[in-house]
Design a protein around this motif. Structure first.
Motif, PDB file in Angstrom:
ATOM      1  N   LEU A 128       6.305 -10.385  -4.060  1.00  0.00           N
ATOM      2  CA  LEU A 128       4.761 -10.248  -3.647  1.00  0.00           C
ATOM      3  C   LEU A 128       5.047  -8.942  -2.849  1.00  0.00           C
ATOM      4  N   CYS A 129       5.770  -9.025  -1.913  1.00  0.00           N
ATOM      5  CA  CYS A 129       5.685  -8.003  -0.686  1.00  0.00           C
ATOM      6  C   CYS A 129       6.283  -6.517  -1.018  1.00  0.00           C
ATOM      7  N   ASN A 144       6.069  -3.412   6.465  1.00  0.00           N
ATOM      8  CA  ASN A 144       6.050  -4.376   7.422  1.00  0.00           C
ATOM      9  C   ASN A 144       6.417  -5.627   6.777  1.00  0.00           C
ATOM     10  N   CYS A 145       6.056  -5.722   5.475  1.00  0.00           N
ATOM     11  CA  CYS A 145       6.499  -7.240   5.032  1.00  0.00           C
ATOM     12  C   CYS A 145       7.968  -7.503   5.108  1.00  0.00           C
ATOM     13  N   ARG A 157      -5.904  -5.875  -2.298  1.00  0.00           N
ATOM     14  CA  ARG A 157      -5.618  -6.934  -1.386  1.00  0.00           C
ATOM     15  C   ARG A 157      -4.292  -6.914  -0.848  1.00  0.00           C
ATOM     16  N   LYS A 158      -3.420  -6.122  -1.624  1.00  0.00           N
ATOM     17  CA  LYS A 158      -2.038  -6.310  -1.164  1.00  0.00           C
ATOM     18  C   LYS A 158      -1.594  -5.812   0.231  1.00  0.00           C
ATOM     19  N   ILE A 159      -2.716  -4.560   0.586  1.00  0.00           N
ATOM     20  CA  ILE A 159      -2.633  -4.174   2.200  1.00  0.00           C
ATOM     21  C   ILE A 159      -2.637  -5.149   3.211  1.00  0.00           C
ATOM     22  N   HIS A 160      -3.317  -6.366   2.915  1.00  0.00           N
ATOM     23  CA  HIS A 160      -3.511  -7.512   3.648  1.00  0.00           C
ATOM     24  C   HIS A 160      -2.533  -8.487   3.896  1.00  0.00           C
TER      25      HIS A 160
END
Length: 576
Positions: A239-240, A245-246, A211-214
């Motif tokens: 978290l990022c 891009n985060c 899910r981290k990709i979202h």
């Protein structure tokens, strides 16, 4: 139609249709004269084509070709529940069916396939009465799938008002990223954007590798500049880590927050904000005539409007808001009442609900989902510790576990799906100043526990949950007549199980109403000595300071504030 001769008559048997259907149903039960088999898994249901084709358009199309002659004697169907299918077939014969919380979705699936519109509507109506935090997400998808507009509207309203609690459920953890994005685009009523970030963090952390990709797409749906700097530099950044891009999103959010003039190009509009809530205050007075009119605050004009007249003017009644329905409970006019009414705030329609087990005045009430709880109060002779629960499915009141201490004039609020009953007074108490103690009710176990007591005893108080903490305002000390009025405000921190003082209200008083307006705590009305107030104050958490807002239209004591979507205000203004 030609006139009948005088020596003729027409006879109509009023029972013919029902008797005939009853006999046909008996033939179904006896498996006689059937001409069609519906096959599901290893189960075969013998039915009569004339019945099922008359009731179900889907089965009719399966049975007859264009010229209306039978083309199929066997109808295979798949992916349905056997028991629900049998119930739906029997419904075709009898027009009667029973379903429950556990079976309604299975019955709805069959009804939808068979195109039994009246049964689909009945299922959706039942579901609208049992919406809670654990099923609302599934019900939302169901309403869209079967075109149940009324159910869909009610579910969306529930999600908007209860998102924080919904995000704490196991069902939330299992939703798809598309569903989460749709939720985040809604006009969610939250006390701060921190609650939105916390929900995304919880969902991503449940399956971090996948899910981290979202995160980039999800963070764009959070108003990141509304988050504190320490959160952006801390939890958000952590978290990022490792997600493309985060970091740029975090930098963009900090620029919007501190140097918006330096922004040249950005694919995210950080100016967007969630529509904040307006406030409805409700009838209630201990010593004067009750107030029946509901008011709503218009933040654009900074003024209060009359929303509707409930035509309920009982003194010291309890009010709770469940969806679009305002529930008035108990109170007193010429005597103490056990009366309960529901007012639809969209239409103004009022209906009587089943009465409480006993009359109550000075009690407190709270709703968790569609379930309502009422605690304590005076029954006309003494202050009681009994508690009652409204079951929206059976539509009945029943007693639940009584409080540890009988009390009235206490505060009540909900924190983390538990109900806190705070302070209050009891004529038989040794401490005539009122109570400091706090009882906590867990609806799941229906058991009580205690937590840390307040610093001051107080009764005829109001309590509100805001940003994960409980606030209690003003009140009285000593008895009902010779009493000292308080201006102090206390805040409860669950993580430390402790109470602390914040800035005092500007005026000592009891019976104020409290709630949340936008990002501020607000208090309204109340009484000091022998007069009632129209005054409104808001509290700035950052400044630890109170300031005034425009006064309400009616003097109020022991009234109630509910936070509602601004769409309610828009609807009211559109009618003016």
């Amino acid at each position: 139609m030609c006139d009948l001769p005088k020596n003729s008559r027409v006879f109509r048997n009023p029972d013919h249709k029902s008797n005939t259907l009853d006999r046909i149903y008996k033939l179904y039960e006896q498996r006689r004269y059937y001409d069609v088999e519906i096959v599901l898994n290893d189960q075969r249901y013998q039915v009569h084509s004339v019945v099922i084709s008359a009731v179900s358009e889907y089965l009719n199309l399966k049975l007859f070709d264009n010229v209306g002659t039978p083309s199929l004697k066997v109808i295979p169907i798949n992916n349905l529940d056997n028991d629900a299918t049998q119930r739906a077939i029997e419904y075709c014969y009898t027009g009667e069916i029973e379903f429950s919380y556990e079976t309604v979705l299975k019955v709805l699936t069959v009804a939808g396939l068979f195109q039994l519109e009246s049964l689909v509507e009945a299922c959706c109506n039942f579901m609208s009465d049992i919406i809670d935090t654990t099923n609302c997400l599934e019900f939302h998808e169901t309403a869209n799938l079967y075109g149940c507009t009324a159910l869909g509207d009610k579910v969306i309203n529930f999600i908007l008002r209860n998102y924080k609690m919904i995000a704490q459920t196991n069902q939330f953890l299992d939703i798809s990223v598309d569903k989460l994005q749709r939720l985040l685009r809604m006009n969610l009523n939250v006390s701060s954007e921190i609650e939105i970030f916390d929900s995304v963090k919880t969902w991503v952390s449940h399956d971090m590798p996948n899910r981290k990709i979202h995160l980039p797409s999800l963070l764009k749906l959070i108003n990141l500049p509304m988050l504190p700097d320490n959160l952006l530099y801390g939890e958000v950044t952590t978290l990022c880590e490792g997600v493309q891009n985060c970091p740029n999103l975090i930098i963009s959010a900090l620029q919007w927050k501190h140097s918006p003039h330096t922004i040249i190009n950005s694919d995210v509009n950080w100016n967007k904000s969630r529509t904040r809530i307006s406030t409805i205050i409700l009838a209630g007075s201990l010593t004067d005539e009750g107030v029946s009119k509901v008011e709503i605050f218009n933040p654009n004009d900074n003024a209060w409007l009359e929303f509707l007249d409930t035509n309920i003017a009982r003194k010291n009644a309890n009010y709770v808001l469940v969806g679009d329905e305002l529930i008035a409970i108990g109170g007193e006019d010429n005597k103490i009442r056990n009366t309960v009414e529901s007012i639809d705030l969209k239409t103004g329609k009022k209906i009587n609900l089943p009465s409480l087990q006993i009359g109550r005045v000075g009690s407190v009430a709270a709703a968790i989902g569609n379930v309502i709880y009422v605690f304590g109060g005076n029954d006309g002779s003494t202050t009681v510790n009994s508690a009652e629960k409204w079951d929206p499915v059976t539509r009945k009141w029943s007693f639940t576990t009584p409080m540890i201490t009988g009390r009235r004039g206490c505060g009540i609020t909900v924190l983390d799906n538990e109900i806190y009953v705070i302070g209050g007074w009891n004529e038989s108490a040794i401490d005539d100043f009122g109570y400091k103690n706090v009882e906590v009710f867990c609806p799941c176990s229906e058991k009580w526990r205690t937590c840390a007591p307040m610093n001051e005893s107080r009764h005829w108080i109001s309590a509100t949950t805001y940003d994960g903490k409980i606030y209690v305002f003003g009140g009285r000390q000593k008895g009902e007549v010779d009493s000292q009025k308080l201006k102090s405000v206390e805040c409860y921190n669950k993580s430390t199980d402790s109470w602390s003082f914040i800035a005092d209200m500007s005026t000592s008083g009891y019976g104020v109403a409290s709630g949340v307006l936008g990002n501020n705590l607000v208090i309204i009305g109340g009484a000091t000595s022998d007069w009632k107030r129209k005054g409104v104050e808001k509290y700035s958490k950052n400044l630890n300071k109170w300031s005034s807002l425009p006064s309400v239209r009616e003097k109020r004591e022991n009234s109630y504030i509910f936070s509602v979507p601004t769409s309610w205000l828009d609807r009211k203004l559109s009618l003016n």
